[in-house]
Design an enzyme around this catalytic site. Structure first.
Site, mmCIF file in Angstrom:
data_model
loop_
_atom_site.group_PDB
_atom_site.id
_atom_site.type_symbol
_atom_site.label_atom_id
_atom_site.label_comp_id
_atom_site.label_asym_id
_atom_site.label_seq_id
_atom_site.Cartn_x
_atom_site.Cartn_y
_atom_site.Cartn_z
ATOM 1 N N SER A 1 45.668 34.841 40.124
ATOM 2 C CA SER A 1 44.251 34.554 40.356
ATOM 3 C C SER A 1 43.819 34.881 41.779
ATOM 4 O O SER A 1 42.617 35.005 42.047
ATOM 5 C CB SER A 1 43.953 33.079 40.064
ATOM 6 O OG SER A 1 44.645 32.225 40.954
ATOM 7 N N HIS A 2 44.784 35.029 42.706
ATOM 8 C CA HIS A 2 44.436 35.358 44.092
ATOM 9 C C HIS A 2 45.121 36.644 44.556
ATOM 10 O O HIS A 2 45.187 36.916 45.754
ATOM 11 C CB HIS A 2 44.832 34.200 45.021
ATOM 12 C CG HIS A 2 43.946 33.008 44.875
ATOM 13 N ND1 HIS A 2 44.116 32.085 43.878
ATOM 14 C CD2 HIS A 2 42.861 32.597 45.581
ATOM 15 C CE1 HIS A 2 43.188 31.139 43.986
ATOM 16 N NE2 HIS A 2 42.413 31.428 45.007
ATOM 17 N N GLU B 1 41.059 31.021 37.810
ATOM 18 C CA GLU B 1 41.758 30.865 36.540
ATOM 19 C C GLU B 1 40.782 30.950 35.366
ATOM 20 O O GLU B 1 41.087 31.530 34.324
ATOM 21 C CB GLU B 1 42.505 29.530 36.512
ATOM 22 C CG GLU B 1 43.668 29.426 37.475
ATOM 23 C CD GLU B 1 44.816 30.358 37.098
ATOM 24 O OE1 GLU B 1 44.879 30.804 35.930
ATOM 25 O OE2 GLU B 1 45.650 30.636 37.983
#
Length: 337
Positions: free
Chosen positions: A47-48, A188
């Site tokens: 997600s990052h 997410e």
């Protein structure tokens, strides 16, 4: 045919920098951003990771970040460093302010770095781990835009407002945690939307205040804090410490960049560094070893430490490269051309 692709860390680094520079980011910003997203991808924090480059480019196109901004550093006080990002990405501000923060923490026992007027999108664990690698205990926090309803409320007011902490250990990896004060990071939910998957109950409510498993409805409604009123209170603390305390905005006073270029995505971040040596002198080493009793006891019960899976992923990535959806790989290559 597999829907995933695996590339080396070097290829991922080259691709990231190519995407950023092609879309107007200076070399200094491209280097700082790539360092963060590559670390996240390496540790399988999808997600990052590389996925975040899409948001960086879109934010730049929408006027939400100055891709060539030069941060201004101020030696504010004996234990305080301030960096004005000047509407640039926070990551370069951290890299430039970090040396003075480390110097002040080791000299005075504790020091803080305040980053103002910045575009922030990244995971915080890479920053606190950069400090624990210097033998410092580190804490970081930042507000985000109003995505989360306070407990008992139905409208977005608080940010996802993450908190990260890292404790240096005598041998091996540090004790690190990094989590949003919402039930889950907004990224997410965005990844579930991109994959066409439902989200679990309890993550979010729709725009009418009803619980939803639809990621599209969740993104249009409000996320929820973890732990009910406890997460809501911690989120409020982050708003205050990384907002008014450092002379910056509250999360709901900012807005994500948009096509109309009316967004105001700039806000603050607070990083605190503590020197065990300054607190403990010659006894620092023995007390750091004493702390290992706690970690050993956690593991001894069959539990795992935060970031343990991430460190295992790091080893896999160094050996095998990084794996992620081919659709994302193609999208990044299109941005780089």
């Amino acid at each position: 045919m597999s829907d995933d692709i695996t590339i080396s860390l070097q290829e991922a680094e080259t691709l990231s920098k190519k995407v950023l520079i092609k879309n107007g980011f200076s070399q200094a910003h491209a280097d700082a951003i790539t360092k963060s997203v590559l670390a996240a991808q390496r540790d399988e924090c999808h997600s990052h990771g590389l996925y975040r480059l899409i948001g960086c480019v879109q934010t730049a196109l929408n006027g939400g970040v100055d891709t060539d901004a030069e941060p201004s550093i101020t030696d504010q006080a004996a234990s305080v460093v301030k960096v004005n990002a000047n509407k640039g990405c926070s990551l370069l501000s951290f890299e430039l302010g970090k040396p003075m923060l480390i110097e002040k923490a080791k000299a005075n026992g504790i020091a803080a770095l305040a980053i103002n007027n910045s575009f922030h999108f990244s995971a915080l664990w890479s920053e606190v781990e950069a400090l624990s690698a210097e033998g410092l205990v580190a804490l970081a926090m930042t507000p985000s835009h109003a995505f989360v309803a306070p407990t008992g409320g139905t409208l977005p007011l608080l940010g996802t407002n993450p908190i990260a902490f890292s404790w240096p250990r005598p041998d091996g990896t540090p004790y690190t945690f990094d989590f949003a004060t919402s039930v889950v990071a907004r990224g997410e939910i965005e990844l579930h939307r991109r994959a066409g998957k439902s989200i679990p109950h309890g993550w979010a409510i729709d725009d009418e205040g009803n619980s939803t498993t639809d990621p599209v409805a969740a993104l249009a409604g409000a996320m929820l804090p973890f732990g009910s009123y406890k997460g809501s209170a911690l989120s409020t603390m982050v708003e205050l410490l990384a907002g008014p305390l450092i002379g910056d905005l509250l999360g709901h006073e900012t807005q994500a960049a948009n096509a109309e270029k009316t967004g105001k995505p700039f806000h603050g971040e607070l990083i605190i560094a503590i020197s065990p040596e300054a607190f403990l002198g010659s006894q620092a080493e023995s007390h750091l070893k004493h702390a290992e009793v706690l970690f050993d006891s956690i593991l001894g019960q069959g539990a795992r430490l935060p970031s343990q899976r991430r460190f295992e992923a790091r080893e896999r990535s160094h050996a095998n490269g990084v794996t992620f959806p081919k659709a994302l790989y193609d999208e990044l290559n299109a941005l780089a051309d």
